[in-house]
Design an enzyme around this catalytic site. Sequence first.
Site, PDB file in Angstrom:
ATOM      1  N   ASP A 243     -13.292 -23.394 -30.381  1.00 44.99           N
ATOM      2  CA  ASP A 243     -13.085 -24.850 -30.363  1.00 44.99           C
ATOM      3  C   ASP A 243     -14.449 -25.551 -30.304  1.00 44.99           C
ATOM      4  OD1 ASP A 243     -11.574 -27.203 -30.158  1.00 44.99           O
ATOM      5  OD2 ASP A 243     -11.524 -27.110 -27.972  1.00 44.99           O
TER       6      ASP A 243
ATOM      7  N   ASP B 161     -18.162 -27.648 -35.474  1.00 48.61           N
ATOM      8  CA  ASP B 161     -18.196 -29.097 -35.253  1.00 48.61           C
ATOM      9  C   ASP B 161     -19.582 -29.632 -35.587  1.00 48.61           C
ATOM     10  OD1 ASP B 161     -18.182 -31.685 -34.412  1.00 48.61           O
ATOM     11  OD2 ASP B 161     -17.468 -31.279 -32.380  1.00 48.61           O
TER      12      ASP B 161
ATOM     13  N   GLU C 248     -15.152 -30.818 -38.710  1.00 52.14           N
ATOM     14  CA  GLU C 248     -14.877 -32.123 -38.091  1.00 52.14           C
ATOM     15  C   GLU C 248     -15.730 -33.241 -38.687  1.00 52.14           C
ATOM     16  OE1 GLU C 248     -14.546 -32.274 -33.802  1.00 52.14           O
ATOM     17  OE2 GLU C 248     -15.428 -34.272 -33.735  1.00 52.14           O
TER      18      GLU C 248
ATOM     19  N   HIS D 243      -7.194 -33.740 -32.250  1.00 55.37           N
ATOM     20  CA  HIS D 243      -7.753 -33.303 -30.963  1.00 55.37           C
ATOM     21  C   HIS D 243      -7.286 -34.266 -29.876  1.00 55.37           C
ATOM     22  CE1 HIS D 243     -10.888 -30.205 -32.015  1.00 55.37           C
ATOM     23  NE2 HIS D 243     -10.403 -30.537 -33.193  1.00 55.37           N
ATOM     24  N   GLY D 244      -7.535 -33.886 -28.628  1.00 54.14           N
ATOM     25  CA  GLY D 244      -7.220 -34.789 -27.525  1.00 54.14           C
ATOM     26  C   GLY D 244      -5.732 -35.015 -27.361  1.00 54.14           C
ATOM     27  N   GLY D 245      -4.941 -33.942 -27.507  1.00 49.98           N
ATOM     28  CA  GLY D 245      -3.480 -34.054 -27.450  1.00 49.98           C
ATOM     29  C   GLY D 245      -2.932 -34.496 -26.098  1.00 49.98           C
TER      30      GLY D 245
ATOM     31  N   ASN E  98      -4.361 -30.191 -30.633  1.00 48.59           N
ATOM     32  CA  ASN E  98      -5.058 -29.483 -29.557  1.00 48.59           C
ATOM     33  C   ASN E  98      -4.707 -30.056 -28.186  1.00 48.59           C
ATOM     34  OD1 ASN E  98      -6.347 -28.395 -31.762  1.00 48.59           O
ATOM     35  ND2 ASN E  98      -8.404 -28.969 -31.122  1.00 48.59           N
TER      36      ASN E  98
ATOM     37  N   ASN F 232      -5.556 -29.347 -24.036  1.00 49.02           N
ATOM     38  CA  ASN F 232      -6.307 -28.616 -23.026  1.00 49.02           C
ATOM     39  C   ASN F 232      -6.076 -29.204 -21.634  1.00 49.02           C
ATOM     40  OD1 ASN F 232      -8.158 -26.981 -21.706  1.00 49.02           O
ATOM     41  ND2 ASN F 232      -9.938 -28.148 -22.351  1.00 49.02           N
ATOM     42  N   THR F 233      -6.502 -30.456 -21.451  1.00 50.15           N
ATOM     43  CA  THR F 233      -6.460 -31.069 -20.118  1.00 50.15           C
ATOM     44  C   THR F 233      -5.059 -31.043 -19.496  1.00 50.15           C
ATOM     45  OG1 THR F 233      -8.250 -32.517 -20.845  1.00 50.15           O
ATOM     46  CG2 THR F 233      -7.111 -33.151 -18.835  1.00 50.15           C
TER      47      THR F 233
HETATM   48  P1  13P Z   1      -7.336 -32.600 -24.353  1.00 54.61           P
HETATM   49  O1  13P Z   1      -8.112 -31.917 -23.273  1.00 54.61           O
HETATM   50  O2  13P Z   1      -7.444 -34.069 -24.287  1.00 54.61           O
HETATM   51  O3  13P Z   1      -5.927 -32.129 -24.416  1.00 54.61           O
HETATM   52  O4  13P Z   1      -8.036 -32.195 -25.744  1.00 54.61           O
HETATM   53  C1  13P Z   1      -8.064 -30.858 -26.154  1.00 54.61           C
HETATM   54  C2  13P Z   1      -8.866 -30.683 -27.394  1.00 54.61           C
HETATM   55  O5  13P Z   1      -8.887 -31.513 -28.269  1.00 54.61           O
HETATM   56  C3  13P Z   1      -9.645 -29.450 -27.538  1.00 54.61           C
HETATM   57  O6  13P Z   1     -10.436 -29.471 -28.676  1.00 54.61           O
END
Ligand code: 13P
Length: 287
Positions: A84, A105, A135, A207-209, A229, A231-232
């Site tokens: 990533d 990226d 990206e 990204h930033g799901g 994506n 993660n958080t």
């Molecule tokens: P979040 O941490 O906001 O879910 O984003 C994950 C991400 O886009 C990893 O590349």
Amino acid sequence: MLVSAKEMLTKAKAGKYAVGQFNINNLEWTKSILLTAQELNSPVILGVSEGAGKYMCGYKTIVGMVNGMLEELNITVPVALHLDHGSYEGAKACIEAGFSSIMFDGSHYPIEENVAKTKELVAVCNEKGLSIEAEVGSIGGEEDGVVGAGECANPDECKMIADLGVTMLAAGIGNIHGKYPENWAGLSFDTLAAVQEKTGEMPLVLHGGTGIPADMIKKAISLGVSKINVNTECQLAFQEATRKYIEEGKDLQGKGFDPRKLLAPGAEAIKATVKEKMELFGSVGKA
Ligand code: 13P
């Protein structure tokens, strides 16, 4: 066996759903995500940031762990192991270590340099059968110490990068990593529609799901997003469940201090989050 993300994303784009990329941080994370994907018969992408790569003792350790789990847990759904937000050097190291997919990226470089470096890595990935994500337009928020502002990508630049033969393209559309601020303007669907028009069949990556409302996710998928994506949100779910376990004093009862017990509620919470996302993204039953 790990697979490239190409086939799963081509199918997702054609079928108007998205495959989730869930970032991994340790063994519990990886196990929870893989078991959920198998249970729901969903394809899945395991994301590894360079920081998480270091934390987990390097890319070779991760490849060993994931390949071991695929075999020992009898995982038969398609699984891609993906770098990533890779740097040029990080991408090369992951290709070498046995990842099945990488992201380069180059969004912080001038477009010409992004094109040149992406092109070089596309050739290497094609030769080895790996998928590659590029990206355009930096994604806001903080990831591994890099802070972006949630730019909207230039659709012509997206086309330039898509034409290099990448497998998937992440285009900034006002999305950011981590929690969204109260005053967030939302995703720019005009940008997304313009990018999709220029790039045609190319699977687009969101990204930033974490924290994007369900209706926006659905609209993004309808406009060509095929990989999302997260993660958080898994980290927050893990944290909340672990906090509850300790606040209820369960670590003080019997053998509640055993890490297999202490980390179990967090691992279950990750499973629930992944399940919820796979259902929302529409990837359930698509393995
Ligand atoms: P979040 O941490 O906001 O879910 O984003 C994950 C991400 O886009 C990893 O590349």
